[in-house]
Design a protein around this motif. Structure first.
Motif, PDB file in Angstrom:
ATOM      1  N   TYR A  40      32.364  82.985  83.121  1.00  0.00           N
ATOM      2  CA  TYR A  40      32.241  82.314  81.704  1.00  0.00           C
ATOM      3  C   TYR A  40      32.712  80.898  81.666  1.00  0.00           C
ATOM      4  O   TYR A  40      34.052  80.521  81.984  1.00  0.00           O
ATOM      5  CB  TYR A  40      32.927  83.091  80.743  1.00  0.00           C
ATOM      6  CG  TYR A  40      32.791  83.048  79.403  1.00  0.00           C
ATOM      7  CD1 TYR A  40      31.875  84.233  78.838  1.00  0.00           C
ATOM      8  CD2 TYR A  40      33.285  82.050  78.560  1.00  0.00           C
ATOM      9  CE1 TYR A  40      31.822  84.064  77.259  1.00  0.00           C
ATOM     10  CE2 TYR A  40      32.839  82.003  77.181  1.00  0.00           C
ATOM     11  CZ  TYR A  40      32.246  82.793  76.588  1.00  0.00           C
ATOM     12  OH  TYR A  40      31.893  82.506  75.411  1.00  0.00           O
ATOM     13  N   LEU A  41      31.804  80.245  81.307  1.00  0.00           N
ATOM     14  CA  LEU A  41      32.374  78.496  81.331  1.00  0.00           C
ATOM     15  C   LEU A  41      32.700  78.131  80.012  1.00  0.00           C
ATOM     16  O   LEU A  41      31.983  78.174  78.874  1.00  0.00           O
ATOM     17  CB  LEU A  41      31.107  77.743  81.543  1.00  0.00           C
ATOM     18  CG  LEU A  41      30.695  77.920  83.134  1.00  0.00           C
ATOM     19  CD1 LEU A  41      29.026  77.316  83.573  1.00  0.00           C
ATOM     20  CD2 LEU A  41      31.712  77.355  84.184  1.00  0.00           C
ATOM     21  N   VAL A  42      33.862  77.858  79.840  1.00  0.00           N
ATOM     22  CA  VAL A  42      34.722  77.597  78.362  1.00  0.00           C
ATOM     23  C   VAL A  42      34.450  75.743  78.324  1.00  0.00           C
ATOM     24  O   VAL A  42      34.920  75.066  78.967  1.00  0.00           O
ATOM     25  CB  VAL A  42      35.925  77.555  78.288  1.00  0.00           C
ATOM     26  CG1 VAL A  42      36.385  77.043  76.846  1.00  0.00           C
ATOM     27  CG2 VAL A  42      36.341  79.208  78.533  1.00  0.00           C
ATOM     28  N   VAL A  43      33.238  75.529  77.581  1.00  0.00           N
ATOM     29  CA  VAL A  43      32.628  73.818  77.608  1.00  0.00           C
ATOM     30  C   VAL A  43      33.215  73.223  76.423  1.00  0.00           C
ATOM     31  O   VAL A  43      33.598  71.858  76.596  1.00  0.00           O
ATOM     32  CB  VAL A  43      31.296  73.802  77.852  1.00  0.00           C
ATOM     33  CG1 VAL A  43      30.656  72.473  77.893  1.00  0.00           C
ATOM     34  CG2 VAL A  43      30.766  74.720  79.005  1.00  0.00           C
ATOM     35  N   GLY A  44      33.288  74.103  75.122  1.00  0.00           N
ATOM     36  CA  GLY A  44      33.815  73.485  73.859  1.00  0.00           C
ATOM     37  C   GLY A  44      33.488  74.241  72.945  1.00  0.00           C
ATOM     38  O   GLY A  44      33.309  75.461  73.131  1.00  0.00           O
ATOM     39  N   PHE A  45      33.960  73.656  71.731  1.00  0.00           N
ATOM     40  CA  PHE A  45      34.215  74.529  70.524  1.00  0.00           C
ATOM     41  C   PHE A  45      33.428  74.063  69.334  1.00  0.00           C
ATOM     42  O   PHE A  45      34.021  73.519  68.220  1.00  0.00           O
ATOM     43  CB  PHE A  45      35.725  74.704  70.169  1.00  0.00           C
ATOM     44  CG  PHE A  45      36.471  75.264  71.432  1.00  0.00           C
ATOM     45  CD1 PHE A  45      36.480  76.560  71.869  1.00  0.00           C
ATOM     46  CD2 PHE A  45      37.229  74.147  72.141  1.00  0.00           C
ATOM     47  CE1 PHE A  45      37.102  76.854  73.135  1.00  0.00           C
ATOM     48  CE2 PHE A  45      37.994  74.542  73.283  1.00  0.00           C
ATOM     49  CZ  PHE A  45      37.780  75.930  73.607  1.00  0.00           C
ATOM     50  N   ALA A  46      31.963  73.880  69.615  1.00  0.00           N
ATOM     51  CA  ALA A  46      31.193  73.333  68.575  1.00  0.00           C
ATOM     52  C   ALA A  46      31.390  73.919  67.024  1.00  0.00           C
ATOM     53  O   ALA A  46      31.008  73.364  65.932  1.00  0.00           O
ATOM     54  CB  ALA A  46      29.847  72.874  68.951  1.00  0.00           C
ATOM     55  N   ASN A  47      31.457  75.361  67.196  1.00  0.00           N
ATOM     56  CA  ASN A  47      31.562  75.827  66.029  1.00  0.00           C
ATOM     57  C   ASN A  47      32.851  75.638  65.337  1.00  0.00           C
ATOM     58  O   ASN A  47      32.880  75.922  63.907  1.00  0.00           O
ATOM     59  CB  ASN A  47      31.874  77.651  66.538  1.00  0.00           C
ATOM     60  CG  ASN A  47      31.933  78.334  65.420  1.00  0.00           C
ATOM     61  OD1 ASN A  47      33.225  78.806  64.861  1.00  0.00           O
ATOM     62  ND2 ASN A  47      30.931  79.005  64.662  1.00  0.00           N
ATOM     63  N   GLY A  48      34.149  75.003  65.834  1.00  0.00           N
ATOM     64  CA  GLY A  48      35.326  74.534  65.106  1.00  0.00           C
ATOM     65  C   GLY A  48      36.499  75.866  65.201  1.00  0.00           C
ATOM     66  O   GLY A  48      37.512  75.262  64.786  1.00  0.00           O
ATOM     67  N   GLU A  49      35.998  76.681  65.969  1.00  0.00           N
ATOM     68  CA  GLU A  49      37.127  77.719  66.008  1.00  0.00           C
ATOM     69  C   GLU A  49      37.250  78.069  67.462  1.00  0.00           C
ATOM     70  O   GLU A  49      36.294  78.412  68.310  1.00  0.00           O
ATOM     71  CB  GLU A  49      36.531  79.144  65.457  1.00  0.00           C
ATOM     72  CG  GLU A  49      37.459  79.939  65.526  1.00  0.00           C
ATOM     73  CD  GLU A  49      36.875  81.483  64.684  1.00  0.00           C
ATOM     74  OE1 GLU A  49      37.582  82.774  65.141  1.00  0.00           O
ATOM     75  OE2 GLU A  49      36.213  81.454  63.995  1.00  0.00           O
TER      76      GLU A  49
END
Length: 326
Positions: free
Chosen positions: A234-243
Motif C-alpha cells: 500500500y503506497l502512501v503518496v499523499g492526502f488530496a482529500n485533506g484528511e
C-alpha cells in the motif's frame, strides 16, 4: 522580472504578482528563463503553511519548470547558455527567472516542448519512485490507483502499463474515468457511485490488488486497504482529500501487507543517482510513447491563483502549467 509572491500563509487568492530584482547565479548555480512551470497539489498546501516544510516568508511558490539557460555560475559544466532544460527546485518556479543548483538541471530531450517538460518531473518522478522503487510492481500483477485522473494518478497508470501490470483506476466521476482509460487503465471504478470494496472485489476476482497507489487518503483508504491482496503493498503518496487516515494496523498482519511511504522530494535529495536513473528511464518511455503527460490547462503568471484554486477544487485532470513569459 515578474514573480508570484506569497507574503502570508493563506489561500491562493492571497498571492500577489510583483516586479522583483532579477536573480543572479552564484557558484554551482544556473539562471534559467522560465518558459513553463508545473502546478502540483503540494503548492496548494505550501502557501497555507500545511506542507511538510515551511519556506520563510515571503517566497515564490512552484517547484518544477522548464526553460532556457540564461547564465551560469562559477564551476558549472553540465549545461551551457542557451540550452533548453528541465529543473526542479524547492520553490521559486512561478516566476520569469529562477536560480537553481546545477545538479537540479537536466537537458530537455530533443523534440520535447516546454509544457511537457514542466509536467514530468514531480508527478512522474513521484509515481516512478512509488511504483518501481518502493512497490517493485511486476508484470502480471494488479495495481489499484486511487485519485487516478490527477497528475500522479495518470502517471501511475502509464508506469504500471509500461511495466506490464494490470491497472484499475478509481476516480470520482465517469468523465475522469474516461481520461484514465485514454491513458491505459484496464478497468475503472467510480467510488462516488459504487461501493469501493465490492467494486475492487469484482475487478480482481476476489483476490484484491497486489499494489494500491493512494494519493488521496481520507475515507477511501481503509476500504481500499481492507481489499488488498496477500503480500500487498500500500503506497502512501499523499492526502488530496485533506484528511490523513488512521488505518487499523491489524490489517497489515491479516494480509501480510506492507505500508510504504512515498516522499519523492526527499528521495531525490538523498539518492540523486537513483533519481537520475529513474528520470532517464522515464525519458526513454516518453520517447517510446509509453507515457504521455496530459496538459489540461495553461495559465498566465497573473492567473496562478486560479490555477491553484482549480487544483484545490480537484477540477484538474493530469497537469496544468503556468506560462510566466506570456
Amino acid at each position: 522580472m515578474k514573480a508570484v509572491v506569497c507574503k502570508a500563509w493563506g489561500l491562493p487568492d492571497s498571492l500577489v504578482v510583483e516586479q522583483l530584482a532579477a536573480p543572479v547565479a552564484g557558484a554551482g548555480q544556473v539562471l534559467v528563463d522560465v518558459q513553463a512551470a508545473g502546478v502540483n497539489f503540494p503548492d496548494v498546501l505550501i502557501i497555507q503553511g500545511k506542507y511538510q516544510f515551511k519556506p520563510e516568508l515571503p517566497f515564490t511558490p512552484g517547484s518544477e519548470l522548464s526553460g532556457v539557460v540564461a547564465a551560469l555560475g562559477e564551476g558549472v559544466s553540465n549545461v551551457k547558455v542557451g540550452d533548453r532544460v528541465i529543473a526542479f527546485s524547492a520553490q521559486g518556479a512561478f516566476a520569469q527567472q529562477i536560480v537553481v543548483p546545477a545538479q537540479a538541471v537536466m537537458p530537455m530531450p530533443p523534440g520535447m516542448d516546454f509544457d511537457t517538460a514542466a509536467a514530468i518531473t514531480l508527478t512522474y518522478g513521484t509515481s516512478h519512485h512509488a511504483v518501481v522503487d518502493r512497490a517493485a510492481l511486476k508484470a502480471g500483477e494488479t495495481m489499484l490507483v486511487l485519485g487516478a485522473a490527477g497528475g500522479v494518478g495518470l502517471a501511475a497508470i502509464e508506469i504500471g502499463k509500461a511495466l506490464g501490470a494490470r491497472v484499475i483506476a478509481a476516480a470520482s466521476s465517469d468523465e475522469k474515468l474516461a481520461v484514465c482509460r485514454e491513458h491505459g487503465a484496464d478497468a475503472t471504478i467510480n467510488y462516488t457511485s459504487s461501493d469501493l470494496r465490492e467494486a475492487i472485489k469484482a475487478a480482481t476476482d476476489g483476490k484484491g490488488p497486489d499494489v494500491i497507489y493512494d494519493p488521496v487518503g481520507g475515507v477511501y483508504a481503509e476500504p481500499a486497504f481492507r481489499s488488498i491482496g496477500w503480500r500487498g503493498r500500500y503506497l502512501v503518496v499523499g492526502f488530496a482529500n485533506g484528511e490523513i487516515p488512521r488505518l487499523p494496523l491489524n490489517l497489515t498482519l491479516l494480509k501480510g501487507a506492507s505500508l510504504m511511504g512515498v516522499f519523492w522530494g526527499e528521495f531525490a535529495k538523498r539518492e540523486p543517482k537513483a533519481n537520475l536513473a529513474a528520470m532517464r528511464e522515464l525519458m526513454g518511455w516518453l520517447a517510446e510513447g509509453k507515457i504521455r503527460p496530459r496538459i489540461s490547462g495553461r495559465y498566465a503568471l497573473e492567473q496562478t491563483a486560479q490555477a491553484l484554486n482549480d487544483m484545490a477544487a480537484r477540477k484538474v485532470t493530469g497537469k496544468v502549467v503556468i506560462l510566466p513569459q506570456g
